[in-house]
Design a protein around this motif. Structure first.
Motif, PDB file in Angstrom:
ATOM      1  N   VAL A   1      22.160 -32.979   7.759  1.00 30.15           N
ATOM      2  CA  VAL A   1      22.009 -34.028   6.746  1.00 30.15           C
ATOM      3  C   VAL A   1      20.873 -33.673   5.782  1.00 30.15           C
ATOM      4  O   VAL A   1      21.007 -33.799   4.560  1.00 30.15           O
ATOM      5  CB  VAL A   1      21.742 -35.387   7.416  1.00 30.15           C
ATOM      6  N   ASP A   2      19.751 -33.213   6.351  1.00 30.45           N
ATOM      7  CA  ASP A   2      18.608 -32.820   5.510  1.00 30.45           C
ATOM      8  C   ASP A   2      18.952 -31.603   4.644  1.00 30.45           C
ATOM      9  O   ASP A   2      18.546 -31.518   3.473  1.00 30.45           O
ATOM     10  CB  ASP A   2      17.397 -32.513   6.383  1.00 30.45           C
ATOM     11  N   LEU A   3      19.682 -30.660   5.226  1.00 34.41           N
ATOM     12  CA  LEU A   3      20.094 -29.476   4.458  1.00 34.41           C
ATOM     13  C   LEU A   3      20.973 -29.856   3.271  1.00 34.41           C
ATOM     14  O   LEU A   3      20.782 -29.370   2.153  1.00 34.41           O
ATOM     15  CB  LEU A   3      20.852 -28.504   5.373  1.00 34.41           C
ATOM     16  N   LYS A   4      21.925 -30.729   3.506  1.00 30.99           N
ATOM     17  CA  LYS A   4      22.843 -31.137   2.436  1.00 30.99           C
ATOM     18  C   LYS A   4      22.110 -31.913   1.344  1.00 30.99           C
ATOM     19  O   LYS A   4      22.411 -31.770   0.158  1.00 30.99           O
ATOM     20  CB  LYS A   4      23.981 -31.971   3.027  1.00 30.99           C
ATOM     21  N   SER A   5      21.129 -32.717   1.749  1.00 32.45           N
ATOM     22  CA  SER A   5      20.341 -33.456   0.769  1.00 32.45           C
ATOM     23  C   SER A   5      19.539 -32.504  -0.113  1.00 32.45           C
ATOM     24  O   SER A   5      19.495 -32.665  -1.345  1.00 32.45           O
ATOM     25  CB  SER A   5      19.395 -34.416   1.498  1.00 32.45           C
ATOM     26  N   GLU A   6      18.924 -31.500   0.500  1.00 35.99           N
ATOM     27  CA  GLU A   6      18.137 -30.533  -0.259  1.00 35.99           C
ATOM     28  C   GLU A   6      19.029 -29.684  -1.160  1.00 35.99           C
ATOM     29  O   GLU A   6      18.669 -29.368  -2.310  1.00 35.99           O
ATOM     30  CB  GLU A   6      17.369 -29.633   0.709  1.00 35.99           C
ATOM     31  N   MET A   7      20.204 -29.329  -0.667  1.00 35.72           N
ATOM     32  CA  MET A   7      21.107 -28.498  -1.456  1.00 35.72           C
ATOM     33  C   MET A   7      21.700 -29.261  -2.636  1.00 35.72           C
ATOM     34  O   MET A   7      22.016 -28.665  -3.674  1.00 35.72           O
ATOM     35  CB  MET A   7      22.204 -27.933  -0.554  1.00 35.72           C
ATOM     36  N   GLU A   8      21.844 -30.551  -2.514  1.00 34.66           N
ATOM     37  CA  GLU A   8      22.317 -31.345  -3.643  1.00 34.66           C
ATOM     38  C   GLU A   8      21.284 -31.325  -4.778  1.00 34.66           C
ATOM     39  O   GLU A   8      21.640 -31.235  -5.957  1.00 34.66           O
ATOM     40  CB  GLU A   8      22.587 -32.787  -3.200  1.00 34.66           C
ATOM     41  N   LYS A   9      20.013 -31.362  -4.403  1.00 36.10           N
ATOM     42  CA  LYS A   9      18.957 -31.266  -5.420  1.00 36.10           C
ATOM     43  C   LYS A   9      18.963 -29.885  -6.073  1.00 36.10           C
ATOM     44  O   LYS A   9      18.748 -29.758  -7.286  1.00 36.10           O
ATOM     45  CB  LYS A   9      17.594 -31.534  -4.776  1.00 36.10           C
ATOM     46  N   ILE A  10      19.216 -28.859  -5.268  1.00 34.27           N
ATOM     47  CA  ILE A  10      19.310 -27.505  -5.824  1.00 34.27           C
ATOM     48  C   ILE A  10      20.504 -27.408  -6.775  1.00 34.27           C
ATOM     49  O   ILE A  10      20.404 -26.821  -7.860  1.00 34.27           O
ATOM     50  CB  ILE A  10      19.448 -26.467  -4.689  1.00 34.27           C
ATOM     51  N   ARG A  11      21.630 -27.982  -6.382  1.00 36.17           N
ATOM     52  CA  ARG A  11      22.830 -27.941  -7.229  1.00 36.17           C
ATOM     53  C   ARG A  11      22.558 -28.597  -8.585  1.00 36.17           C
ATOM     54  O   ARG A  11      22.976 -28.082  -9.632  1.00 36.17           O
ATOM     55  CB  ARG A  11      23.983 -28.653  -6.530  1.00 36.17           C
ATOM     56  N   GLU A  12      21.847 -29.705  -8.588  1.00 34.96           N
ATOM     57  CA  GLU A  12      21.542 -30.392  -9.841  1.00 34.96           C
ATOM     58  C   GLU A  12      20.659 -29.528 -10.738  1.00 34.96           C
ATOM     59  O   GLU A  12      20.855 -29.488 -11.961  1.00 34.96           O
ATOM     60  CB  GLU A  12      20.843 -31.723  -9.537  1.00 34.96           C
TER      61      GLU A  12
END
Length: 292
Positions: free
Chosen positions: A275-286
């Motif tokens: 869950v934490d990984l996906k949250s961080e990766m969403e910020k990277i994607r943006e």
């Protein structure tokens, strides 16, 4: 170092009796596009302005606004069409005679008739005007590119920090992964005791079940690929070439691996890390959406 797709630049130049101002505003776009807005009389310069900006960008939309003002006094010639005025006068006089009216045509009436008096604009040297516009456009491009580089540096710094956070989470998953099968075995045995009490258990069958679970929940390959994508991502950030599309692709691949880890692990602690990984990766994607 990477560049941002957003930026602003302004340029000004004088010459050929003109003061030229060029403003350039760049925003995110999937491809490279330059839109030029300039006075209709100077549309012939549109293609050359586009080429200037396309040399500087590989991705993004740039809106270019060109303003041309007269610099100093302009000498305009007054041109009188005497032959046309004379024909007007004769026609009006003939019409007055035919209608038996008095013919009182004065000079004021004559010069107000169409095309009797015209203003002759001085002819412009379009080659010289083009040179001045070119100078202003290149100045605007330099300013815009400077801002894109500066913002790109800030983006890279933020992305490096987020990669560090990802690595911490991935390391936690790697450390937890070897214990997943053992915990499953313990839980399974406890559950069997709850259901069957002290009834003997087929240890071979239990071992086989645990082995099958371990095989299904093994995430070693996903972790290896995920770490490989992270390495490629970090190398791309240090590149001077446009890497926005590559970074976008790598983020998609990393998301794929993280989703697979989440679905295979069947472990509460790893699920929390996912869950934490996906949250961080969403910020990277943006953030990657802003990279050229």
């Amino acid at each position: 170092m990477i560049k941002s797709m957003t930026g602003y630049g302004r340029g000004e130049a004088c010459g050929a009796g003109k003061r030229v101002t060029v403003e350039a505003k760049a925003v995110n776009h999937r491809y490279s596009e330059v839109v030029v807005r300039l006075p209709k009389a100077y549309m012939v310069l549109e293609d050359s302005i586009k080429k200037i900006f396309l040399q500087g960008i590989s991705r993004g939309r740039v809106d270019v606004f060109v303003n041309l003002e007269t610099d100093g006094e302009v000498t305009r010639q007054v041109k009188v069409d005497k032959q046309l005025a004379l024909r007007y006068y004769k026609s009006l006089r003939d019409l007055a005679q035919e209608l038996e009216l008095s013919c009182d045509v004065g000079i004021n009436a004559l010069y107000s008739l169409p095309e009797v008096i015209t203003l002759d604009e001085p002819e412009e040297d379009m080659d010289e005007v083009a040179r001045v516009v070119d100078a202003a456009a290149r100045q605007a491009l330099d300013g815009m590119m400077g801002m894109r580089i500066q913002e790109g540096s800030s983006l890279a710094e933020d992305l490096f920090l987020r990669l560090t956070a990802l690595r911490r989470r991935i390391k936690a998953v790697e450390e937890r992964s070897p214990f997943v099968a053992a915990d499953y075995s313990h839980r399974l045995q406890e559950r069997i005791k709850e259901l069957f009490g002290q009834t003997p258990v087929d240890e071979q069958r239990l071992a086989m079940e645990v082995a099958l679970f371990a095989d299904r929940s093994n995430i070693t390959e996903e972790l290896v690929r995920l770490n490989s994508h992270l390495e490629q991502f970090q190398k791309a950030l240090a590149s001077s070439e446009p890497v926005g599309r590559k970074l976008d692709f790598l983020v998609q691949e990393m998301n794929r691996e993280v989703n697979t880890i989440g679905s295979k692990s069947n472990d509460l602690e790893i699920s929390r890390h996912v869950v934490d990984l996906k949250s961080e990766m969403e910020k990277i994607r943006e953030q990657v959406q802003n990279v050229e």
